[in-house]
Scaffold this active site. Sequence first.
Site, PDB file in Angstrom:
ATOM      1  N   ASP A   1      -8.369  -6.303  -5.158  1.00  0.00           N
ATOM      2  CA  ASP A   1      -7.993  -5.196  -4.582  1.00  0.00           C
ATOM      3  C   ASP A   1      -8.877  -4.031  -5.148  1.00  0.00           C
ATOM      4  OD1 ASP A   1      -7.116  -3.009  -2.736  1.00  0.00           O
ATOM      5  OD2 ASP A   1      -4.925  -3.063  -3.676  1.00  0.00           O
TER       6      ASP A   1
ATOM      7  N   SER B   1       0.726  -1.179   0.198  1.00  0.00           N
ATOM      8  CA  SER B   1      -0.054   0.011  -0.101  1.00  0.00           C
ATOM      9  C   SER B   1       0.926   1.461   0.081  1.00  0.00           C
ATOM     10  CB  SER B   1      -1.043  -0.076   1.336  1.00  0.00           C
ATOM     11  OG  SER B   1      -2.005   1.071   1.293  1.00  0.00           O
TER      12      SER B   1
ATOM     13  N   HIS C   1      -6.133  -6.518  -1.030  1.00  0.00           N
ATOM     14  CA  HIS C   1      -5.200  -5.501  -0.701  1.00  0.00           C
ATOM     15  C   HIS C   1      -3.808  -6.004   0.037  1.00  0.00           C
ATOM     16  CE1 HIS C   1      -3.514  -1.323  -0.701  1.00  0.00           C
ATOM     17  NE2 HIS C   1      -3.368  -1.469   0.414  1.00  0.00           N
TER      18      HIS C   1
END
EC number: 3.4.16.-
Length: 452
Positions: A371, A167, A431
Site C-alpha cells: 500500500d 482506509s 490497500h
Amino acid sequence: MELSRRICLVRLWLLLLSFLLGFSAGSAIDWREPEGKEVWDYVTVRKDAHMFWWLYYATNPCKNFSELPLVMWLQGGPGGSSTGFGNFEEIGPLDTQLKPRNTTWLQWASLLFVDNPVGTGFSYVNTTDAYAKDLDTVASDMMVLLKSFFDCHKEFQTVPFYIFSESYGGKMAAGISVELYKAVQQGTIKCNFSGVALGDSWISPVDSVLSWGPYLYSMSLLDNQGLAEVSDIAEQVLDAVNKGFYKEATQLWGKAEMIIEKNTDGVNFYNILTKSSPEKAMESSLEFLRSPLVRLCQRHVRHLQGDALSQLMNGPIKKKLKIIPEDISWGAQASYVFLSMEGDFMKPAIDVVDKLLAAGVNVTVYNGQLDLIVDTIGQESWVQKLKWPQLSKFNQLKWKALYTDPKSSETAAFVKSYENLAFYWILKAGHMVPSDQGEMALKMMKLVTKQE
C-alpha cells in the site's frame, strides 16, 4: 474427529448449493435467498439523512450464528460503499460475477455492511445540508443506526460485536468505537462490543504523507530529485496541519499525489506493483484541471464503484432489495460525500485511538505491505506517537510470523500483540487486504475475533 469434519464439509456444500439454487434459472443474477439468512433496511439517522444497512447471518455448517461474532465492515473514501465494494469485492459470500468467494468471512461471522457516511452507496440525503462534514457527525449518525439495529435484532445483543474497517473507514471506525463504548457503558445501546480493527487506516494523514517519499525511494520508484520534490510538498502539508489549516492541507495532499504520479510514471496508490488505470474523460474538464480536490475524489472514490459493480448494484441488487427509492442510484451521491468532508481529511485521530486503548477496547491495526496511500511506515509512525502506557512493552516484543496453512513455509504476515493492542503486517497485499490476500485476511479476522 475426521467423521465430524467430513459431516461439516458436506453440510457446507449443501448450504452453498442451496445458496446457488436460489438464483432463477433464467438469470444468474436474479436470486432468492433462503429465509432468514439476510435482512436489510434503512434508518433515518437525522432529518433528511437515511442510512442503509445489509446483514448476512453466518452460515457455518457446524455452528449456529449466535455462536459466532458479528462483524460490521466500514469502507473508506469517504464515499465508498460497504454493501457494494466491501461485500462483493472483498469479504461477502459472492463476487461481482455472483460466484462464491472461497475466502468469504461469512462462515466465521455474521456480516453487517453499512453504507456510511450518509450519501454513500444506497444511503442518501434529501438536501445537501444533510451530508456529514466531520467525524463527530459520522459517529453520531452511526449511534442512531446501531441503536435501531440492536433494538430490532436482540439476537445479536450478546454476540461479540467487532468493527472492521479500511482506509478512511478506519478513521471513522475509531471515532464510532469511542462513541459506541460510551453508549454501551451508559446502557443506551445494548451490544457486546468486543473490539475494532483499523485496516490501512487514515488515522494520521500527515504521517502517511511524510512517509511517501522515503517509502517510494526505498522501492526504487523515486530518484533523488523525485524524493526532494515529494519531501518538499510533504513538509508543506505538515506545516498546514500544524497551523490547523486543514482544508489547505487537503489541497496540498492532492498536489502531493500529482507530484508522485509525475515522478513515478503513474504508480498505483493502492498497490505499488501495479500501474494506475487510465483516467476517464471527465478529467480533461476545466473543473478537474483546476481542482486537486476533484482529482482526489476521482482517485479515492471512483475506483470503489467500477462499471461492473455499479451495474450489479443498480440492476439486480436494487431489484432484489426492493426498498431502494426509485430516484436513488447506488453511488450517485458519493462525490458529494467526499467533498463535504474536505475539512476533516487531514485531521489526525491518534488521540481517538488512545481513548480506545485507555478504555480497554481491543484495537487491531493491520496494513498491506504494498500500500502507498496509507503505507506501513506511516502507520508505524503514528503508533509510536500513542500515549498508551504499555507502548514501550509492546515495542520490546518480537513479532511472530503467520502462515495461511500449517503445512506452508511461505510467510503470509507478521503480528505483534500486547494487552489490547495488536499490529499485523500483511505481506503481498496492497490497500485492500481482503482483495489481495483473502486467505490471510480471513485468518487475521479469526485471530482478532478469538476463533484461532
